[in-house]
Design a protein around this motif. Structure first.
Motif, PDB file in Angstrom:
ATOM      1  N   PRO A  60       0.645  -1.221   0.036  1.00  0.00           N
ATOM      2  CA  PRO A  60      -0.074   0.003  -0.047  1.00  0.00           C
ATOM      3  C   PRO A  60       0.808   1.237  -0.043  1.00  0.00           C
ATOM      4  O   PRO A  60       1.660   1.444   0.699  1.00  0.00           O
ATOM      5  CB  PRO A  60      -0.852  -0.326   1.482  1.00  0.00           C
ATOM      6  N   LEU A  61       0.625   2.177  -0.944  1.00  0.00           N
ATOM      7  CA  LEU A  61       1.554   3.332  -1.253  1.00  0.00           C
ATOM      8  C   LEU A  61       1.345   4.286   0.134  1.00  0.00           C
ATOM      9  O   LEU A  61       2.465   4.817   0.473  1.00  0.00           O
ATOM     10  CB  LEU A  61       0.844   4.121  -2.219  1.00  0.00           C
ATOM     11  N   ALA A  62       0.274   4.090   0.675  1.00  0.00           N
ATOM     12  CA  ALA A  62       0.158   5.068   2.000  1.00  0.00           C
ATOM     13  C   ALA A  62       0.932   4.577   3.173  1.00  0.00           C
ATOM     14  O   ALA A  62       1.166   5.239   4.180  1.00  0.00           O
ATOM     15  CB  ALA A  62      -1.305   5.066   2.429  1.00  0.00           C
ATOM     16  N   THR A  63       1.017   3.390   3.118  1.00  0.00           N
ATOM     17  CA  THR A  63       2.286   2.773   4.478  1.00  0.00           C
ATOM     18  C   THR A  63       3.717   3.302   4.136  1.00  0.00           C
ATOM     19  O   THR A  63       4.481   2.582   5.158  1.00  0.00           O
ATOM     20  CB  THR A  63       1.836   1.274   4.800  1.00  0.00           C
ATOM     21  N   VAL A  64       3.954   3.362   2.884  1.00  0.00           N
ATOM     22  CA  VAL A  64       5.235   3.591   2.543  1.00  0.00           C
ATOM     23  C   VAL A  64       6.053   4.975   3.322  1.00  0.00           C
ATOM     24  O   VAL A  64       5.599   5.836   3.417  1.00  0.00           O
ATOM     25  CB  VAL A  64       5.669   3.713   1.090  1.00  0.00           C
ATOM     26  N   ASP A  65       6.886   4.511   4.106  1.00  0.00           N
ATOM     27  CA  ASP A  65       7.577   5.613   4.909  1.00  0.00           C
ATOM     28  C   ASP A  65       8.655   6.420   3.910  1.00  0.00           C
ATOM     29  O   ASP A  65       9.877   5.859   3.778  1.00  0.00           O
ATOM     30  CB  ASP A  65       8.518   5.099   6.069  1.00  0.00           C
ATOM     31  N   VAL A  66       8.326   7.548   3.445  1.00  0.00           N
ATOM     32  CA  VAL A  66       9.020   8.286   2.457  1.00  0.00           C
ATOM     33  C   VAL A  66      10.411   8.458   3.101  1.00  0.00           C
ATOM     34  O   VAL A  66      11.553   8.556   2.336  1.00  0.00           O
ATOM     35  CB  VAL A  66       8.318   9.210   1.782  1.00  0.00           C
ATOM     36  N   ALA A  67      10.354   8.845   4.382  1.00  0.00           N
ATOM     37  CA  ALA A  67      11.594   9.364   5.044  1.00  0.00           C
ATOM     38  C   ALA A  67      12.676   8.153   5.089  1.00  0.00           C
ATOM     39  O   ALA A  67      14.039   8.133   4.793  1.00  0.00           O
ATOM     40  CB  ALA A  67      11.486   9.712   6.614  1.00  0.00           C
ATOM     41  N   GLU A  68      12.076   6.807   5.232  1.00  0.00           N
ATOM     42  CA  GLU A  68      12.861   5.811   5.445  1.00  0.00           C
ATOM     43  C   GLU A  68      13.526   5.298   4.061  1.00  0.00           C
ATOM     44  O   GLU A  68      14.674   4.964   3.963  1.00  0.00           O
ATOM     45  CB  GLU A  68      12.257   4.521   5.972  1.00  0.00           C
ATOM     46  N   VAL A  69      12.772   5.405   3.007  1.00  0.00           N
ATOM     47  CA  VAL A  69      13.291   5.103   1.946  1.00  0.00           C
ATOM     48  C   VAL A  69      14.161   6.055   1.121  1.00  0.00           C
ATOM     49  O   VAL A  69      15.166   5.799   0.506  1.00  0.00           O
ATOM     50  CB  VAL A  69      12.070   5.386   0.641  1.00  0.00           C
ATOM     51  N   LYS A  70      14.153   7.633   1.601  1.00  0.00           N
ATOM     52  CA  LYS A  70      15.153   8.451   1.422  1.00  0.00           C
ATOM     53  C   LYS A  70      16.363   8.270   2.029  1.00  0.00           C
ATOM     54  O   LYS A  70      17.405   8.387   1.337  1.00  0.00           O
ATOM     55  CB  LYS A  70      14.560   9.912   1.820  1.00  0.00           C
ATOM     56  N   ALA A  71      16.231   7.604   3.347  1.00  0.00           N
ATOM     57  CA  ALA A  71      17.602   7.243   3.832  1.00  0.00           C
ATOM     58  C   ALA A  71      18.397   6.177   3.185  1.00  0.00           C
ATOM     59  O   ALA A  71      19.489   6.115   2.997  1.00  0.00           O
ATOM     60  CB  ALA A  71      17.363   7.124   5.220  1.00  0.00           C
ATOM     61  N   LYS A  72      17.679   5.155   2.816  1.00  0.00           N
ATOM     62  CA  LYS A  72      17.981   4.164   2.135  1.00  0.00           C
ATOM     63  C   LYS A  72      18.691   4.279   0.896  1.00  0.00           C
ATOM     64  O   LYS A  72      19.919   3.948   0.799  1.00  0.00           O
ATOM     65  CB  LYS A  72      17.040   2.968   1.892  1.00  0.00           C
ATOM     66  N   VAL A  73      18.148   5.184   0.094  1.00  0.00           N
ATOM     67  CA  VAL A  73      18.578   5.495  -1.157  1.00  0.00           C
ATOM     68  C   VAL A  73      19.943   6.315  -0.951  1.00  0.00           C
ATOM     69  O   VAL A  73      20.920   6.383  -1.704  1.00  0.00           O
ATOM     70  CB  VAL A  73      17.627   5.966  -2.233  1.00  0.00           C
ATOM     71  N   GLY A  74      19.753   7.338  -0.065  1.00  0.00           N
ATOM     72  CA  GLY A  74      20.677   8.152   0.060  1.00  0.00           C
ATOM     73  C   GLY A  74      22.256   7.487   0.665  1.00  0.00           C
ATOM     74  O   GLY A  74      23.129   8.295   0.790  1.00  0.00           O
ATOM     75  N   ALA A  75      22.150   6.419   1.119  1.00  0.00           N
ATOM     76  CA  ALA A  75      23.236   5.723   1.544  1.00  0.00           C
ATOM     77  C   ALA A  75      23.941   5.118   0.435  1.00  0.00           C
ATOM     78  O   ALA A  75      25.185   4.659   0.701  1.00  0.00           O
ATOM     79  CB  ALA A  75      22.664   4.398   2.642  1.00  0.00           C
ATOM     80  N   ILE A  76      23.613   5.084  -0.492  1.00  0.00           N
ATOM     81  CA  ILE A  76      24.275   4.754  -1.778  1.00  0.00           C
ATOM     82  C   ILE A  76      25.454   5.637  -2.103  1.00  0.00           C
ATOM     83  O   ILE A  76      25.211   6.966  -2.025  1.00  0.00           O
ATOM     84  CB  ILE A  76      23.481   4.756  -3.215  1.00  0.00           C
ATOM     85  N   ARG A  77      26.653   5.427  -2.022  1.00  0.00           N
ATOM     86  CA  ARG A  77      27.751   6.154  -2.055  1.00  0.00           C
ATOM     87  C   ARG A  77      27.743   7.348  -3.382  1.00  0.00           C
ATOM     88  O   ARG A  77      28.061   8.486  -3.198  1.00  0.00           O
ATOM     89  CB  ARG A  77      29.083   5.573  -2.216  1.00  0.00           C
ATOM     90  N   ARG A  78      27.276   6.768  -4.340  1.00  0.00           N
ATOM     91  CA  ARG A  78      27.189   7.566  -5.625  1.00  0.00           C
ATOM     92  C   ARG A  78      26.062   8.671  -5.604  1.00  0.00           C
ATOM     93  O   ARG A  78      25.984   9.602  -6.522  1.00  0.00           O
ATOM     94  CB  ARG A  78      26.991   6.864  -6.691  1.00  0.00           C
ATOM     95  N   VAL A  79      25.185   8.411  -4.450  1.00  0.00           N
ATOM     96  CA  VAL A  79      23.952   9.540  -4.382  1.00  0.00           C
ATOM     97  C   VAL A  79      24.506  10.587  -3.479  1.00  0.00           C
ATOM     98  O   VAL A  79      24.757  10.494  -2.338  1.00  0.00           O
ATOM     99  CB  VAL A  79      22.875   8.770  -3.775  1.00  0.00           C
ATOM    100  N   GLU A  80      24.428  12.017  -4.071  1.00  0.00           N
ATOM    101  CA  GLU A  80      24.408  13.256  -3.140  1.00  0.00           C
ATOM    102  C   GLU A  80      23.228  13.580  -2.420  1.00  0.00           C
ATOM    103  O   GLU A  80      23.227  14.346  -1.534  1.00  0.00           O
ATOM    104  CB  GLU A  80      24.977  14.268  -4.159  1.00  0.00           C
TER     105      GLU A  80
END
Length: 222
Positions: A60-80
């Motif tokens: 369910p899209l409503a249950t996606v924690d966008v802050a958590e997703v942001k942190a996970k993707v932001g942990a990729i070294r190549r992502v500024e």
């Protein structure tokens, strides 16, 4: 139907509608994630970014924690930087800004590519052409000399940046450039970089070994 029964019926009807909406939004796959749309990437594969989100199809899209997703993707070294948002009815939108190599730091016979902040993006056996070598005592994020040298590199217009072979900074106020043709530029601090670049572009038309633009009001050519 009496007033009491009518009120009760309407109450049940309202509760049923609310319950249906809650189920539809928070539990049903009807408004689940059908697509993870990735934009802004040039080097990173889309699938790598999608995997990093940790969001499964149908969730369910409503249950996606966008802050958590942001942190996970932001942990990729190549992502500024990264932004994440919901695009109803079923798309999770992920926009990334990738780190771009700004200079090369020699590292045990190999070449560490660093971005404008001094973050190591990757380490290669051979440095790619076109990037200046960074010479500082303690290269790294937050090091004042590193920050100053990379700021100078970033402020150079393309016409000058491509001519720089090396940028050195014994201190934040003593940045210097070595051009590919062997000439030296005494830059000084990172202040007034636009003025210094403009003056240097003119000075380079005259043949000399050293160009001192550390004080734009009083330049020296030797």
């Amino acid at each position: 139907m009496s007033g009491v029964w009518r009120t009760a019926f309407l109450g049940l009807l309202t509760a049923g509608v609310v319950g249906s909406v809650v189920w539809l939004v928070f539990f049903s796959p009807v408004l689940g994630v059908r697509e993870i749309r990735v934009t802004g990437n040039a080097v990173l594969p889309v699938e790598e970014i999608r995997r990093a989100t940790g969001v499964a199809a149908g969730r369910p899209l409503a249950t996606v924690d966008v802050a958590e997703v942001k942190a996970k993707v932001g942990a990729i070294r190549r992502v500024e930087s990264v932004s994440v948002s919901r695009d109803w009815p079923g798309t999770l939108a992920v926009r990334v800004v990738e780190r771009r190599p700004a200079a090369v730091v020699p590292q045990g016979g190999r070449a560490a590519l660093v971005d404008r902040h001094g973050v190591v993006i990757e380490v290669r056996d051979v440095a790619p052409p076109g990037l200046p070598t960074l010479r500082v005592d303690r290269p790294g994020v937050g090091d004042p000399a590193t920050v100053a040298a990379l700021a100078v590199v970033g402020a150079l217009p393309e016409s000058l940046a491509g001519r720089v072979a090396e940028v050195a900074a014994p201190s934040p106020e003593t940045v210097s450039l070595r051009l590919k043709d062997g000439r030296t530029v005494v830059w000084g601090g990172r202040d007034r970089s636009a003025d210094k670049a403009r003056i240097l572009a003119t000075l380079l038309r005259s043949r000399a070994d050293t160009y001192d633009v550390s004080s734009p009001e009083v330049v020296t050519v030797k």
